[in-house]
Design an enzyme around this catalytic site. Structure first.
Site, PDB file in Angstrom:
ATOM      1  N   LYS A   1      32.558  50.830  77.316  1.00  0.00           N
ATOM      2  CA  LYS A   1      31.651  51.255  76.248  1.00  0.00           C
ATOM      3  C   LYS A   1      31.184  50.048  75.434  1.00  0.00           C
ATOM      4  O   LYS A   1      31.788  48.984  75.468  1.00  0.00           O
ATOM      5  CB  LYS A   1      32.333  52.283  75.340  1.00  0.00           C
ATOM      6  CG  LYS A   1      33.593  51.788  74.628  1.00  0.00           C
ATOM      7  CD  LYS A   1      34.294  52.938  73.925  1.00  0.00           C
ATOM      8  CE  LYS A   1      35.559  52.501  73.212  1.00  0.00           C
ATOM      9  NZ  LYS A   1      35.341  51.627  72.055  1.00  0.00           N
TER      10      LYS A   1
ATOM     11  N   ASP B   1      41.092  51.516  74.466  1.00  0.00           N
ATOM     12  CA  ASP B   1      40.927  50.096  74.118  1.00  0.00           C
ATOM     13  C   ASP B   1      42.230  49.322  73.919  1.00  0.00           C
ATOM     14  O   ASP B   1      42.364  48.542  72.967  1.00  0.00           O
ATOM     15  CB  ASP B   1      40.076  49.966  72.850  1.00  0.00           C
ATOM     16  CG  ASP B   1      38.689  50.568  72.998  1.00  0.00           C
ATOM     17  OD1 ASP B   1      38.357  51.052  74.089  1.00  0.00           O
ATOM     18  OD2 ASP B   1      37.950  50.576  72.002  1.00  0.00           O
TER      19      ASP B   1
ATOM     20  N   CYS C   1      38.186  53.378  66.699  1.00  0.00           N
ATOM     21  CA  CYS C   1      37.749  53.964  67.969  1.00  0.00           C
ATOM     22  C   CYS C   1      38.525  55.229  68.338  1.00  0.00           C
ATOM     23  O   CYS C   1      37.952  56.163  68.902  1.00  0.00           O
ATOM     24  CB  CYS C   1      37.842  52.926  69.081  1.00  0.00           C
ATOM     25  SG  CYS C   1      36.667  51.558  68.858  1.00  0.00           S
TER      26      CYS C   1
END
Length: 334
Positions: free
Chosen positions: A201, A81, A246
């Site tokens: 995701k 990310d 994450c």
């Protein structure tokens, strides 16, 4: 290392713990062994099935298979990310409690991508629909459960609420990484490796997905597992944003699935300093390695071995392989 391969002539040898330790000195740096000698004892005990203090026949073969697996390990780099919204956008880490700057990870990650001999490089992206359940701006779209301590009229960004349908606890984040927007794009300075893969995701509007392995209910995409299996990967290096959200969830899921997981400390930034430190402790306690980019390059390019990762590989080799099923993970969360 080829001298460590098991042969039929080894079957009668008294391969004691002392001989095991002497052999491991050929594999690992002495500093590794002195700091974590308990791992050697546990590895030996895993292979010593009849607990007689000697490895023989099948047990010695398992030990030999372990050494060969370490020698021939396949490596993946999972970059989590590194997107515009977490660096300069609506959920910039600079505006969070820890005041860390997400752009600081770009340079060291690029160095890994450009210089590391990884068998596969995977980039993950938060990729949310407009009506995603995690967005504070969408709170009006869903009812809260009576169990929620924070009521709808009092809720603020970063509060935690409990939704009624689906019943789940959720942090309310500012709207971020909406699919096909600038905020969801990988940062423009991030090097994208040839033949890499991108995993999107968080596309289910009613479920958060912190981990690259699963949605937060341990269902959803199996894409990362399929990629790692296809390329024979057993060691996974994880880096990116955010360290304590994450990246943390990805590491813990990977460990539960049996992978040897290392978090690349200098290639991560977090939301809060206390949660980042707690993340490191949790990953270590669950069998993961906390490392840095220089040591990662030494592992993937020069064959340097980590006793922490080798310990995890031994545990995965000697356990019943049922952990790939999501329902088993749900039943074994530590």
């Amino acid at each position: 290392m080829d001298s460590l391969r098991y042969t039929k002539s080894d079957e009668g040898a008294n391969f004691t713990y002392e001989k095991f330790c002497a052999t491991c000195k050929l594999l690992f740096n002495m500093n590794n062994i002195e700091k974590d000698e308990w791992r050697l004892r546990e590895i030996f005990d895993l292979f010593d099935l009849d607990k007689d203090g000697v490895l023989k026949e099948r047990e010695l073969k398992m030990f030999s298979d372990w050494t060969q697996k370490i020698k021939k390990s396949k490596y993946a780099l999972v970059i989590v990310d590194v997107q515009n919204d977490f660096i300069d956008g609506s959920l910039s880490l600079r505006t969070c409690e820890g005041k860390q700057d997400g752009v600081d990870v770009v340079g060291p990650i690029n160095h890994l991508v450009q210089n590391g001999c990884f068998d596969k490089i995977i980039y993950s992206l938060d990729w949310h629909p407009e009506d995603h359940i995690s967005f504070y701006e969408n709170l009006h779209l869903r009812e809260l459960h009576p169990d929620s301590k924070v009521k709808k009229k009092d809720a603020k960004p970063f509060d935690t609420v409990i939704f009624a349908d689906p019943y789940l606890e959720q942090i309310l984040w500012p709207k971020h990484c909406v699919m096909n927007t600038w905020g969801a794009k990988l940062h423009e300075d991030l090097v994208i490796a040839p033949d890499s893969v991108q995993i999107r995701k968080g596309q289910n509007p009613n479920m958060e997905a912190y981990s690259v392995f699963f949605d937060n209910n341990f269902k959803g995409s199996m894409e990362l597992q399929e990629i790692l299996k296809k390329h024979g990967v057993d060691r996974v290096f994880v880096c990116g944003l955010a360290y304590d959200i994450c990246v943390k969830s990805t590491c813990l899921d990977g460990l539960r699935l049996g992978y040897a997981i290392a978090i690349v400390d200098d290639c991560c930034r977090g939301v809060t300093a206390p949660d980042t430190e707690a993340t490191k402790k949790l990953i270590y306690e669950n069998g993961g390695l906390i490392t840095n980019s220089n040591d990662v390059l030494a592992m993937v390019n020069e064959g340097k071995q980590s006793l922490v990762l080798a310990h995890k590989i031994a545990k995965s080799m000697t356990s019943i392989d049922t952990c790939e099923k999501p329902e088993n993970i749900l039943n074994n969360i530590s």
